[in-house]
Design a protein around this motif. Sequence first.
Motif, short mmCIF file in Angstrom:
data_model
loop_
_atom_site.label_atom_id
_atom_site.label_comp_id
_atom_site.label_asym_id
_atom_site.label_seq_id
_atom_site.Cartn_x
_atom_site.Cartn_y
_atom_site.Cartn_z
N GLU A 218 11.45 -34.03 -7.11
CA GLU A 218 11.91 -33.35 -6.47
C GLU A 218 12.28 -32.42 -6.34
OE1 GLU A 218 12.13 -34.56 -2.67
OE2 GLU A 218 12.30 -36.10 -3.08
N GLU A 219 12.19 -31.99 -7.61
CA GLU A 219 12.26 -30.27 -8.00
C GLU A 219 11.43 -29.85 -9.16
OE1 GLU A 219 16.40 -30.85 -10.23
OE2 GLU A 219 17.57 -31.13 -8.24
N ASP A 220 10.61 -31.11 -10.01
CA ASP A 220 9.66 -30.35 -10.36
C ASP A 220 8.71 -31.06 -10.58
OD1 ASP A 220 11.32 -28.68 -12.20
OD2 ASP A 220 12.46 -30.59 -12.80
N ASP A 221 7.69 -30.13 -11.12
CA ASP A 221 6.34 -30.49 -10.83
C ASP A 221 5.34 -31.39 -12.07
OD1 ASP A 221 2.89 -30.21 -11.67
OD2 ASP A 221 2.95 -29.66 -9.31
N PHE A 222 5.38 -32.99 -11.72
CA PHE A 222 5.19 -33.87 -12.63
C PHE A 222 4.08 -33.28 -14.44
CE2 PHE A 222 2.79 -36.10 -10.72
CZ PHE A 222 1.97 -36.18 -10.93
N VAL A 223 2.62 -32.80 -13.24
CA VAL A 223 2.37 -32.17 -14.14
C VAL A 223 1.87 -30.47 -15.53
CG1 VAL A 223 -0.53 -31.26 -13.64
CG2 VAL A 223 0.23 -33.26 -12.67
N ASP A 224 3.28 -29.80 -14.45
CA ASP A 224 3.16 -29.33 -14.79
C ASP A 224 3.94 -29.65 -16.41
OD1 ASP A 224 1.74 -27.13 -13.67
OD2 ASP A 224 3.49 -27.02 -12.19
N GLU A 225 5.28 -30.20 -16.36
CA GLU A 225 6.78 -30.12 -16.72
C GLU A 225 5.34 -31.61 -18.29
OE1 GLU A 225 9.56 -30.23 -17.13
OE2 GLU A 225 8.86 -28.47 -15.48
N ILE A 226 4.00 -32.35 -17.75
CA ILE A 226 4.11 -32.73 -19.05
C ILE A 226 2.91 -32.40 -19.91
CG2 ILE A 226 3.05 -35.12 -19.38
CD1 ILE A 226 3.66 -36.72 -17.12
N LYS A 227 2.27 -31.51 -19.03
CA LYS A 227 1.06 -30.65 -19.65
C LYS A 227 1.64 -29.25 -20.45
CE LYS A 227 -2.96 -31.66 -18.19
NZ LYS A 227 -4.05 -31.17 -17.18
N SER A 228 2.62 -29.53 -19.65
CA SER A 228 4.18 -27.92 -21.12
C SER A 228 4.00 -28.75 -22.22
CB SER A 228 5.01 -27.06 -19.92
OG SER A 228 5.51 -26.50 -20.72
N ALA A 229 4.62 -29.91 -21.94
CA ALA A 229 5.60 -30.12 -23.06
C ALA A 229 4.46 -31.35 -24.41
CB ALA A 229 6.49 -31.62 -22.48
N THR A 230 2.85 -31.16 -23.91
CA THR A 230 2.21 -32.31 -24.83
C THR A 230 1.23 -30.75 -25.64
OG1 THR A 230 0.30 -32.53 -22.07
CG2 THR A 230 2.79 -34.15 -23.81
N ASP A 231 1.09 -29.45 -24.48
CA ASP A 231 0.00 -28.68 -25.00
C ASP A 231 -1.15 -29.21 -24.32
OD1 ASP A 231 1.68 -27.43 -26.50
OD2 ASP A 231 1.05 -28.77 -28.30
N GLY A 232 -1.65 -29.61 -23.04
CA GLY A 232 -2.39 -29.78 -22.05
C GLY A 232 -2.93 -31.04 -22.65
N ARG A 233 -2.64 -31.50 -23.62
CA ARG A 233 -3.46 -33.00 -23.41
C ARG A 233 -3.24 -34.47 -22.11
NH1 ARG A 233 -2.65 -38.24 -25.43
NH2 ARG A 233 -3.96 -39.30 -26.31
N GLY A 234 -2.06 -34.53 -21.88
CA GLY A 234 -1.00 -35.24 -21.07
C GLY A 234 -0.47 -36.74 -21.24
N VAL A 235 -1.41 -37.91 -21.11
CA VAL A 235 -0.80 -38.61 -21.28
C VAL A 235 -1.85 -39.79 -21.52
CG1 VAL A 235 1.40 -39.11 -21.03
CG2 VAL A 235 -0.26 -39.69 -18.60
N ASP A 236 -2.04 -40.87 -22.37
CA ASP A 236 -2.40 -42.11 -22.52
C ASP A 236 -2.96 -43.05 -21.34
OD1 ASP A 236 -3.94 -41.15 -25.00
OD2 ASP A 236 -2.01 -41.78 -25.65
N VAL A 237 -1.93 -43.41 -21.11
CA VAL A 237 -2.02 -44.04 -19.22
C VAL A 237 -1.33 -43.60 -18.41
CG1 VAL A 237 -1.14 -46.71 -18.64
CG2 VAL A 237 -2.65 -46.54 -21.00
N VAL A 238 -1.48 -43.56 -17.28
CA VAL A 238 -0.76 -43.28 -16.05
C VAL A 238 -0.55 -44.75 -15.16
CG1 VAL A 238 -0.22 -41.96 -14.01
CG2 VAL A 238 -1.69 -41.01 -16.22
N VAL A 239 0.84 -45.25 -14.86
CA VAL A 239 0.66 -46.10 -14.01
C VAL A 239 1.42 -45.58 -13.07
CG1 VAL A 239 2.90 -47.97 -13.47
CG2 VAL A 239 2.06 -47.75 -16.12
N ASP A 240 0.20 -46.29 -11.80
CA ASP A 240 0.67 -45.15 -10.28
C ASP A 240 0.43 -46.07 -9.35
OD1 ASP A 240 0.24 -43.84 -8.06
OD2 ASP A 240 -0.90 -41.92 -9.01
N HIS A 241 2.08 -46.54 -9.09
CA HIS A 241 1.02 -47.93 -7.74
C HIS A 241 2.78 -46.68 -6.29
CE1 HIS A 241 6.51 -47.63 -8.40
NE2 HIS A 241 6.24 -47.08 -9.50
N VAL A 242 2.56 -45.40 -6.46
CA VAL A 242 2.38 -44.66 -5.31
C VAL A 242 1.40 -44.45 -4.24
CG1 VAL A 242 4.12 -42.57 -4.56
CG2 VAL A 242 4.64 -43.42 -6.62
#
Length: 351
Positions: A218-242
């Motif tokens: 509700e306050e932050d963009d999850f893409v920006d937060e994760i990309k910033s924290a992982t130096d742009g790499r992202g994550v291995d697996v996304v669980v998306d039921h939304v």
Amino acid sequence: MQAIFYEEHGSTDVLEYGEFPDPEIGPDEVLVDVKAGGLNHLDVWTRKGMPSPEELPHVPGSDAAGVVSEVGDRVTRFEPGDRVVVDPNLFCGDCEFCRKGETSLCVDFKMIGEHVRGVHSEQAALHEDNLIHLPDDVDFVTAASAPLVFQTAWRMLVTRAEIQQNDSVLVHGASGGVGHAAVQIAANEGCEVWATASSEEKLEYASEIGADHLVNYEEDDFVDEIKSATDGRGVDVVVDHVGEATWDGSLSVAAHGGAIVTCGATSGISPETNIPKVFWKQLDILGSTMGTPGEMDDVMAKVFDGTFEPRVRDVMPMSEIVRAHEMLEDREGFGSVVVVPDSEYDPDDYE
């Protein structure tokens, strides 16, 4: 008997709790005195007619736990007095997938509470194959809240995504049933877990059950937060039921060679897909539905021994089913909602 039911599809106004015909068991079936029933978003969709049950009036509910009161002539695994929990999966047993043991891929797959009469009632008649023994030291509320969400999350992560130790896993909607199960399963496998939720309180709960990184969407963009924290790499697996609300972001935040695994779409079923993101990053898009009997046994054993802790946001009498559905639709609280037959309900037991 008393049961939750509806005679037509619609809003929570169609829900009733009252007299309903007693179930009758066949030779392979067991009569269960229901002590607690777990709610899922599936109950909301079915109430709205997506999909429509085979018959109306319909008793909803895929999850329940209780005590065997009667058994059919051919039943061999249970006897009166046994404590049991429901496995809601129904398989044809004859298709190519069932013959290979991949029952979750059954071409005629159905679910208790979705396609046929459910278990949110004082009694339920169930085939013995749809029951597993419940240990004496596990309470009915815990047992009733776990089967659908934990076997769904288990199959998504362990079977379909094949997560490994040190994988990074993003779990959307970590405060919901599937989400809070997925956080615990990924953490137990030694993964680095990212969790999103809509409030700081929900994120605190996610942290308690194993999430390493938290994002308030509700306050932050999850893409920006994760990309910033992982130096742009992202994550291995996304669980998306939304679904629609998160889909493009899930494609963006998945690492090259990563995977998005989905079991549903609570925010909408038809998101736009940026196809170049899929092929350029060589992503795997994995669908997953419920689980096999073996997967159910594996994950419930970990629920029973305390490895996994189903969180219950509220326990209420079945007569308050309208309020229970509202809690799900309004995304109130963290974890599952459980209803108890009014004849069994004592508020002092759940303070």
